[in-house]
Motif scaffolding. Structure first.
Motif, PDB file in Angstrom:
ATOM      1  N   THR A 244       0.839  -1.195   0.000  1.00 16.06           N
ATOM      2  CA  THR A 244       0.000   0.000   0.000  1.00 16.06           C
ATOM      3  C   THR A 244       0.871   1.240   0.000  1.00 16.06           C
ATOM      4  O   THR A 244       1.949   1.252   0.614  1.00 16.06           O
ATOM      5  CB  THR A 244      -0.955   0.035   1.211  1.00 16.06           C
ATOM      6  OG1 THR A 244      -1.708   1.251   1.151  1.00 16.06           O
ATOM      7  CG2 THR A 244      -0.223  -0.039   2.537  1.00 16.06           C
ATOM      8  N   LEU A 245       0.404   2.276  -0.658  1.00 14.18           N
ATOM      9  CA  LEU A 245       1.090   3.570  -0.637  1.00 14.18           C
ATOM     10  C   LEU A 245       0.748   4.354   0.630  1.00 14.18           C
ATOM     11  O   LEU A 245       1.346   5.394   0.891  1.00 14.18           O
ATOM     12  CB  LEU A 245       0.720   4.386  -1.875  1.00 14.18           C
ATOM     13  CG  LEU A 245       1.145   3.773  -3.214  1.00 14.18           C
ATOM     14  CD1 LEU A 245       0.631   4.627  -4.370  1.00 14.18           C
ATOM     15  CD2 LEU A 245       2.657   3.618  -3.280  1.00 14.18           C
ATOM     16  N   GLU A 246      -0.205   3.844   1.423  1.00 17.90           N
ATOM     17  CA  GLU A 246      -0.639   4.511   2.649  1.00 17.90           C
ATOM     18  C   GLU A 246       0.315   4.247   3.821  1.00 17.90           C
ATOM     19  O   GLU A 246       0.149   4.826   4.895  1.00 17.90           O
ATOM     20  CB  GLU A 246      -2.048   4.057   3.037  1.00 17.90           C
ATOM     21  CG  GLU A 246      -3.096   4.333   1.977  1.00 17.90           C
ATOM     22  CD  GLU A 246      -3.264   5.818   1.686  1.00 17.90           C
ATOM     23  OE1 GLU A 246      -3.319   6.615   2.642  1.00 17.90           O
ATOM     24  OE2 GLU A 246      -3.327   6.179   0.494  1.00 17.90           O
ATOM     25  N   ALA A 247       1.294   3.374   3.620  1.00 12.70           N
ATOM     26  CA  ALA A 247       2.305   3.073   4.632  1.00 12.70           C
ATOM     27  C   ALA A 247       3.673   3.294   3.995  1.00 12.70           C
ATOM     28  O   ALA A 247       3.795   3.328   2.767  1.00 12.70           O
ATOM     29  CB  ALA A 247       2.167   1.631   5.117  1.00 12.70           C
ATOM     30  N   PRO A 248       4.705   3.454   4.819  1.00  6.84           N
ATOM     31  CA  PRO A 248       6.040   3.647   4.262  1.00  6.84           C
ATOM     32  C   PRO A 248       6.431   2.505   3.322  1.00  6.84           C
ATOM     33  O   PRO A 248       6.108   1.343   3.563  1.00  6.84           O
ATOM     34  CB  PRO A 248       6.943   3.663   5.493  1.00  6.84           C
ATOM     35  CG  PRO A 248       6.046   4.070   6.611  1.00  6.84           C
ATOM     36  CD  PRO A 248       4.707   3.485   6.280  1.00  6.84           C
ATOM     37  N   GLN A 249       7.110   2.862   2.262  1.00  7.82           N
ATOM     38  CA  GLN A 249       7.588   1.859   1.316  1.00  7.82           C
ATOM     39  C   GLN A 249       8.746   1.088   1.938  1.00  7.82           C
ATOM     40  O   GLN A 249       9.485   1.622   2.777  1.00  7.82           O
ATOM     41  CB  GLN A 249       8.011   2.531   0.007  1.00  7.82           C
ATOM     42  CG  GLN A 249       6.871   3.305  -0.649  1.00  7.82           C
ATOM     43  CD  GLN A 249       5.607   2.472  -0.791  1.00  7.82           C
ATOM     44  OE1 GLN A 249       5.587   1.493  -1.517  1.00  7.82           O
ATOM     45  NE2 GLN A 249       4.551   2.853  -0.072  1.00  7.82           N
ATOM     46  N   ALA A 250       8.907  -0.144   1.548  1.00  5.54           N
ATOM     47  CA  ALA A 250       9.989  -0.983   2.078  1.00  5.54           C
ATOM     48  C   ALA A 250      11.334  -0.322   1.792  1.00  5.54           C
ATOM     49  O   ALA A 250      11.567   0.171   0.693  1.00  5.54           O
ATOM     50  CB  ALA A 250       9.926  -2.370   1.461  1.00  5.54           C
ATOM     51  N   ILE A 251      12.205  -0.286   2.798  1.00  4.17           N
ATOM     52  CA  ILE A 251      13.537   0.301   2.619  1.00  4.17           C
ATOM     53  C   ILE A 251      14.602  -0.791   2.584  1.00  4.17           C
ATOM     54  O   ILE A 251      15.744  -0.562   2.931  1.00  4.17           O
ATOM     55  CB  ILE A 251      13.837   1.352   3.712  1.00  4.17           C
ATOM     56  CG1 ILE A 251      13.662   0.775   5.115  1.00  4.17           C
ATOM     57  CG2 ILE A 251      12.962   2.580   3.538  1.00  4.17           C
ATOM     58  CD1 ILE A 251      14.050   1.712   6.247  1.00  4.17           C
ATOM     59  N   GLY A 252      14.193  -1.965   2.146  1.00  4.13           N
ATOM     60  CA  GLY A 252      15.110  -3.091   2.052  1.00  4.13           C
ATOM     61  C   GLY A 252      14.465  -4.205   1.263  1.00  4.13           C
ATOM     62  O   GLY A 252      13.475  -3.999   0.556  1.00  4.13           O
ATOM     63  N   THR A 253      15.014  -5.375   1.396  1.00  7.75           N
ATOM     64  CA  THR A 253      14.530  -6.535   0.652  1.00  7.75           C
ATOM     65  C   THR A 253      13.452  -7.269   1.436  1.00  7.75           C
ATOM     66  O   THR A 253      13.674  -8.367   1.951  1.00  7.75           O
ATOM     67  CB  THR A 253      15.701  -7.487   0.332  1.00  7.75           C
ATOM     68  OG1 THR A 253      16.364  -7.788   1.560  1.00  7.75           O
ATOM     69  CG2 THR A 253      16.685  -6.863  -0.630  1.00  7.75           C
ATOM     70  N   TYR A 254      12.299  -6.632   1.556  1.00  8.02           N
ATOM     71  CA  TYR A 254      11.167  -7.233   2.253  1.00  8.02           C
ATOM     72  C   TYR A 254       9.876  -6.652   1.707  1.00  8.02           C
ATOM     73  O   TYR A 254       9.872  -5.639   1.018  1.00  8.02           O
ATOM     74  CB  TYR A 254      11.252  -7.008   3.769  1.00  8.02           C
ATOM     75  CG  TYR A 254      11.202  -5.562   4.194  1.00  8.02           C
ATOM     76  CD1 TYR A 254       9.990  -4.957   4.523  1.00  8.02           C
ATOM     77  CD2 TYR A 254      12.358  -4.793   4.273  1.00  8.02           C
ATOM     78  CE1 TYR A 254       9.927  -3.624   4.908  1.00  8.02           C
ATOM     79  CE2 TYR A 254      12.309  -3.467   4.656  1.00  8.02           C
ATOM     80  CZ  TYR A 254      11.094  -2.887   4.977  1.00  8.02           C
ATOM     81  OH  TYR A 254      11.043  -1.569   5.351  1.00  8.02           O
ATOM     82  N   SER A 255       8.768  -7.291   2.038  1.00  5.24           N
ATOM     83  CA  SER A 255       7.436  -6.821   1.673  1.00  5.24           C
ATOM     84  C   SER A 255       6.800  -6.169   2.896  1.00  5.24           C
ATOM     85  O   SER A 255       7.121  -6.519   4.029  1.00  5.24           O
ATOM     86  CB  SER A 255       6.557  -7.992   1.227  1.00  5.24           C
ATOM     87  OG  SER A 255       7.115  -8.630   0.099  1.00  5.24           O
ATOM     88  N   GLN A 256       5.857  -5.246   2.673  1.00  2.10           N
ATOM     89  CA  GLN A 256       5.152  -4.640   3.802  1.00  2.10           C
ATOM     90  C   GLN A 256       4.423  -5.712   4.601  1.00  2.10           C
ATOM     91  O   GLN A 256       4.357  -5.632   5.826  1.00  2.10           O
ATOM     92  CB  GLN A 256       4.157  -3.587   3.311  1.00  2.10           C
ATOM     93  CG  GLN A 256       4.818  -2.329   2.773  1.00  2.10           C
ATOM     94  CD  GLN A 256       3.803  -1.402   2.133  1.00  2.10           C
ATOM     95  OE1 GLN A 256       2.839  -1.845   1.502  1.00  2.10           O
ATOM     96  NE2 GLN A 256       4.020  -0.107   2.281  1.00  2.10           N
TER      97      GLN A 256
ATOM     98  N   PRO B  58       4.638   8.231   5.556  1.00  4.35           N
ATOM     99  CA  PRO B  58       4.673   7.648   4.210  1.00  4.35           C
ATOM    100  C   PRO B  58       4.990   8.644   3.094  1.00  4.35           C
ATOM    101  O   PRO B  58       5.728   8.316   2.165  1.00  4.35           O
ATOM    102  CB  PRO B  58       3.273   7.065   4.028  1.00  4.35           C
ATOM    103  CG  PRO B  58       2.786   6.823   5.410  1.00  4.35           C
ATOM    104  CD  PRO B  58       3.394   7.895   6.253  1.00  4.35           C
ATOM    105  N   GLU B  59       4.477   9.850   3.207  1.00  7.11           N
ATOM    106  CA  GLU B  59       4.670  10.833   2.138  1.00  7.11           C
ATOM    107  C   GLU B  59       6.111  11.339   2.041  1.00  7.11           C
ATOM    108  O   GLU B  59       6.574  11.690   0.953  1.00  7.11           O
ATOM    109  CB  GLU B  59       3.729  12.042   2.338  1.00  7.11           C
ATOM    110  CG  GLU B  59       2.258  11.702   2.255  1.00  7.11           C
ATOM    111  CD  GLU B  59       1.693  11.080   3.529  1.00  7.11           C
ATOM    112  OE1 GLU B  59       0.610  10.474   3.436  1.00  7.11           O
ATOM    113  OE2 GLU B  59       2.323  11.172   4.602  1.00  7.11           O
ATOM    114  N   THR B  60       6.813  11.393   3.172  1.00  8.70           N
ATOM    115  CA  THR B  60       8.172  11.953   3.177  1.00  8.70           C
ATOM    116  C   THR B  60       9.254  10.900   3.385  1.00  8.70           C
ATOM    117  O   THR B  60      10.426  11.171   3.119  1.00  8.70           O
ATOM    118  CB  THR B  60       8.309  13.005   4.291  1.00  8.70           C
ATOM    119  OG1 THR B  60       8.143  12.364   5.570  1.00  8.70           O
ATOM    120  CG2 THR B  60       7.301  14.134   4.115  1.00  8.70           C
ATOM    121  N   MET B  61       8.849   9.738   3.911  1.00  7.20           N
ATOM    122  CA  MET B  61       9.789   8.674   4.278  1.00  7.20           C
ATOM    123  C   MET B  61      10.817   9.162   5.303  1.00  7.20           C
ATOM    124  O   MET B  61      11.932   8.679   5.371  1.00  7.20           O
ATOM    125  CB  MET B  61      10.473   8.085   3.047  1.00  7.20           C
ATOM    126  CG  MET B  61       9.536   7.287   2.154  1.00  7.20           C
ATOM    127  SD  MET B  61       8.846   5.826   2.970  1.00  7.20           S
ATOM    128  CE  MET B  61      10.295   4.772   3.067  1.00  7.20           C
TER     129      MET B  61
END
Length: 134
Positions: free
Chosen positions: A8-20, A38-41
């Motif tokens: 989902t784009l409503e949560a922070p995007q993964a910052i590594g090799t994993y899924s939300q 989520p918008e700014t990370m």
């Protein structure tokens, strides 16, 4: 075993090799969330209470993307860089959960990604989808 990737784009995007999150049958495994907006990370500004609220908002977004809610969480793991913040976790958690509360562990750690003071991951169980008879 059928694994469904949850995103989902409503949560922070993964910052590594994993899924939300990953859904297997009626169980969803939510990856650790830190208090990223989520918008700014970037880590949310404010104290540990603001960080804890942001983590629950992020977990809620992933839960909803999985077709669930925070109330479907059966196991919650909390990681804190300062265990003296544990009473604040309890207070804030009471704003997001009601009885029956999920099983929980609270673990003190030396450091978390991006200098966060808190991280949480969870396991959620969903009821099977019921469809009306034709």
């Amino acid at each position: 075993m059928n694994k469904e990737i949850i995103h989902t784009l409503e949560a922070p995007q993964a910052i590594g090799t994993y899924s939300q999150a990953i859904k297997v049958d009626n169980t969803v495994y939510l990856s650790g969330q830190i208090p990223l907006v989520p918008e700014t990370m970037e880590i949310i500004e404010g104290d540990i209470r603001a960080q804890i609220h942001q983590v629950f908002c992020n977990l809620r977004a992933v839960a909803q993307a999985s077709r669930g809610e925070l109330s479907d969480i059966v196991k919650l793991n909390v990681y804190l860089t300062d265990l003296s913040h544990f009473p604040i976790v309890n207070e804030v958690m009471g704003e997001y959960f009601s009885v029956p509360y999920p099983a929980r562990a609270a673990i003190g750690v030396a450091a978390l990604p991006k200098g966060s003071g808190v991280e949480m991951d969870a396991i959620m169980h969903l009821l099977p989808q019921e469809y009306p008879a034709c």
